[in-house]
Each structure stands twice: as C-alpha cells, then as structure tokens.
Design an enzyme around this catalytic site. Structure first.
Site, PDB file in Angstrom:
ATOM      1  N   LYS A 209      -2.485  -1.981  -3.161  1.00  0.00           N
ATOM      2  CA  LYS A 209      -3.546  -1.125  -2.592  1.00  0.00           C
ATOM      3  C   LYS A 209      -3.141   0.328  -2.779  1.00  0.00           C
ATOM      4  O   LYS A 209      -2.441   0.907  -1.945  1.00  0.00           O
ATOM      5  CB  LYS A 209      -3.740  -1.465  -1.112  1.00  0.00           C
ATOM      6  CG  LYS A 209      -4.736  -0.545  -0.384  1.00  0.00           C
ATOM      7  CD  LYS A 209      -5.230  -1.161   0.910  1.00  0.00           C
ATOM      8  CE  LYS A 209      -6.042  -0.170   1.712  1.00  0.00           C
ATOM      9  NZ  LYS A 209      -6.748  -0.785   2.836  1.00  0.00           N
TER      10      LYS A 209
ATOM     11  N   GLU B  78       0.822  -1.220   0.000  1.00  0.00           N
ATOM     12  CA  GLU B  78       0.000   0.000   0.000  1.00  0.00           C
ATOM     13  C   GLU B  78       0.854   1.267   0.000  1.00  0.00           C
ATOM     14  O   GLU B  78       1.294   1.726   1.047  1.00  0.00           O
ATOM     15  CB  GLU B  78      -0.945   0.010   1.212  1.00  0.00           C
ATOM     16  CG  GLU B  78      -1.811   1.269   1.269  1.00  0.00           C
ATOM     17  CD  GLU B  78      -2.803   1.307   2.431  1.00  0.00           C
ATOM     18  OE1 GLU B  78      -2.746   0.418   3.298  1.00  0.00           O
ATOM     19  OE2 GLU B  78      -3.612   2.239   2.473  1.00  0.00           O
TER      20      GLU B  78
HETATM   21  P1  13P Z   1      -9.426   4.215   4.167  1.00  0.00           P
HETATM   22  O1  13P Z   1     -10.283   3.494   3.160  1.00  0.00           O
HETATM   23  O2  13P Z   1     -10.228   4.827   5.291  1.00  0.00           O
HETATM   24  O3  13P Z   1      -8.455   5.145   3.531  1.00  0.00           O
HETATM   25  O4  13P Z   1      -8.576   3.093   4.912  1.00  0.00           O
HETATM   26  C1  13P Z   1      -8.005   2.101   4.161  1.00  0.00           C
HETATM   27  C2  13P Z   1      -6.748   1.671   4.789  1.00  0.00           C
HETATM   28  O5  13P Z   1      -6.598   0.539   5.168  1.00  0.00           O
HETATM   29  C3  13P Z   1      -5.664   2.665   4.909  1.00  0.00           C
HETATM   30  O6  13P Z   1      -4.477   2.026   5.254  1.00  0.00           O
END
Ligand code: 13P
Length: 340
Positions: A219, A177
């Site tokens: 992600k 991510e």
């Molecule tokens: P949000 O969808 O609230 O941005 O959170 C997703 C997430 O796991 C951020 O690390």
C-alpha cells in the site's frame, strides 16, 4: 502457515473492479473527522457511522475488504451482528490495523518510527479469531529539509518486515504500507527519489525476513508533488511516474498494489488510479485502499445526523462505484459530477 490461504486472501483483496475501504481511523483520528462535521464523538456515534458505511446497499460490487480499528472489530450492527461477521457474509474480507501509531524517532528530529511490535503475535491470534484475514501497518516518511534520513527509512522498513513476518506466521495477509507524505513543498521529482529509496529498502527487508511475496499487499503513496509545491504535476505525470517507480522495485510475485489517498481529493485519487490502469499490461493489480477519498463526501452528507443516514450511504456508494470503474481505467475527469 499455509501459503495457499494467504495467496487466496491476497488475490481476493484485489479482485476485478474492487478495492479496500480503509475505515481503520484510530479513535484520535475519527475524533478529528467527527469534529469537522460538527458531530459529537461517542462510541455509539462512531459505531453508527461505521454501520452507515458497511450497510451501504450494493458496495460488495466494488469493495473487496474493509480495514477496521480495534474498537470497530468488536462492535455490532444495530441488529446485533458483529461487524466482521456482517462484512464476511457480504463477501467483504475483514481486516485490522495493528500498528499503534507513528511516534517521534529518538535522536532524529522531525522523523517517526511506527510502533506496535510488542505483543503483536498475541494480538494477531485474537484478531484472527474475531474474523480478520488481513492486517495493516503504516510507516510514515516525511520529506523536508534534511529528511528523510537513511536511518529512519531503514528503521521503518525493518519494523514493517517484522510485522509482515508475524502476520504471515498467523495466516494473516500483511498490507505493507510505507507512506511518503504529500504534505511538504517538495517537487514530484523529489517524491519519486524518496519513494525509490523507501521501496528499495522495504523490499530488501521483506526479502531478509523471508516474506512470502505472493501472500502480501503493498500500500504505497502515489508519486505526486507536495501539496505546497507551486508546480503541480499533471494527472498523466502522476500516473506515469508512479508506475515507473513501482516497476523498479515491486516484484511481479506481489499480487496487488492498493494505494492510499493521502490527502488527494476524491476525484484526483480516482483519476490517478484510472490513468495508471490504462498504462497496462502491468505485472500486478493496481487498486485502491482509500480512507478519505472514499469517505469524505459520505461524512459531509451524513453530518452526524441519523436523518441523513441514507444521504451518507448514497455518497459512499457513488465513490465506491467510481473507484471500481478506475480499476479498469473507466473513470474519467468530471464523471463525478454526472454520477448520481
Ligand atoms: P487515506 O486514503 O485517507 O490516506 O487513508 C488510507 C490509510 O489507510 C492510511 O493509512
């Protein structure tokens, strides 16, 4: 490491019509969410809220996996079933956040580096035993005057790749991510340029660290205007810029891209995903891994009160279903107003 196990889990995470519930708020983050609805913040209250989410009727139709936090993966339902076991029985794959947060990057004012590599192998071994089959690590890139620097992008991409390699060694699918924040006043074009640099560096590092691309999930943020930018891109512009940017950098071997919501409203996040899924055919599955966009309405309806447990579940079910529809382009603007 068995690459077929990793591939099976990654494919399961992006199963048709489904996406992830990000319920991995650290205790500091969930404290803010509970304060906002005027709820007390105790371990029991945090447990009870996660139970509300996980026991919502019917969600396994739209939720393929749930990302948990260290405290949550050790908690149980009221009836004494460990959360990961409860989820697995429903066919919802348990996952775990393993980074320990974004900390100031020394020497680079305004930038952060995500920590958590020390002792990670041992923690992954324990989390696997507790039932986790995938993990999450979030790198944070902010856009502002003179930032991000090339160095911060490289340092964060390097850490993401080291994390991903350790996960795969332990038979855990890494969610990689790299989040470019939408907090600034930047234009959508700037977001696209930064996301381009970040994804290019992330995939270069993943290659050098010998990551098995078929056994990971990306992600990312969507390519979106900064919240404070006076000129906001339209939903169609967000969808086309995001897909264009991803096509430049994400190899077709990656089975799925599961977006974060990042501060978009629940309706915006669902609409953007739905529009992107109408731009097919695409080489990967495009899905959701939302925290706030799936939970905001549920949190407000619950308000921290046991009497509103079912009302909270109704909202969580509704937003899971709407995002499930977005997986095949079936969510349309305004649908949330009719949805029960
Ligand atoms: P949000 O969808 O609230 O941005 O959170 C997703 C997430 O796991 C951020 O690390």
């Amino acid at each position: 490491m068995s690459s077929s196990d990793l591939e099976a889990v990654a494919t399961g995470m992006v199963a048709k019509d489904k996406g992830l519930l990000a319920a991995d708020e650290s205790n500091a983050t969930i404290a803010k969410r509970l304060a906002k609805i005027g709820s007390e913040n105790t371990e029991e209250q945090r447990r009870s809220y996660r139970e509300l989410l996980f026991t919502t009727p019917g969600i396994s139709q739209w939720i393929s996996g749930a990302i948990l936090y260290d405290e949550t993966i050790r908690q149980k339902t009221r009836d004494g079933v460990a959360f990961p076991d409860y989820l697995a029985k429903l066919g919802i794959i348990p996952g775990i956040k393993v980074d320990t947060g974004a900390k100031p990057l020394a020497g680079f004012p305004g930038e952060t580096i995500t920590e958590g590599l020390d002792g990670l192998r041992e923690r992954l071994i324990e989390y696997y035993k507790l039932g986790a089959r995938f993990a999450k690590w979030r790198a944070v890139i902010d856009i502002g005057d003179g930032i991000p620097t090339r160095f911060a992008i490289e340092a964060n991409a390097h850490a993401l790749a080291r994390y991903a390699a350790l996960c795969q060694e332990q038979n855990i699918v890494p969610i990689v991510e790299p989040e470019v924040l939408m907090d600034g006043a930047h234009t959508q074009e700037r977001c696209e340029a930064v996301t381009d640099l970040v994804l290019a560096e992330v995939f270069a590092q993943l290659g050098r660290h010998r990551i098995h691309l078929e056994g990971m999930i990306l992600k990312p943020n969507m390519v979106i205007s900064g919240k404070k930018c006076p000129k906001q891109a339209t939903p169609d512009q967000v969808a086309s810029a995001t897909v264009r940017c991803l096509k430049r950098h994400v190899p077709a071997a990656v089975p799925g891209i599961m977006f974060l919501s990042g501060g978009q409203s629940p309706a915006e996040a669902a609409l953007h995903l739905s529009l992107m899924n109408r731009l097919g055919p695409l080489p990967w599955q495009l899905s959701f891994s939302y925290g706030r966009a799936l939970q905001d309405a549920a949190l407000s309806a619950w308000g921290g009160k046991a009497a509103n447990f079912a009302a909270g579940q109704k909202e969580f079910q509704k937003w899971s279903r709407l995002n499930g529809l977005a997986r095949s382009g079936g969510f349309k603007a305004g649908m949330e107003q009719q949805a029960a």
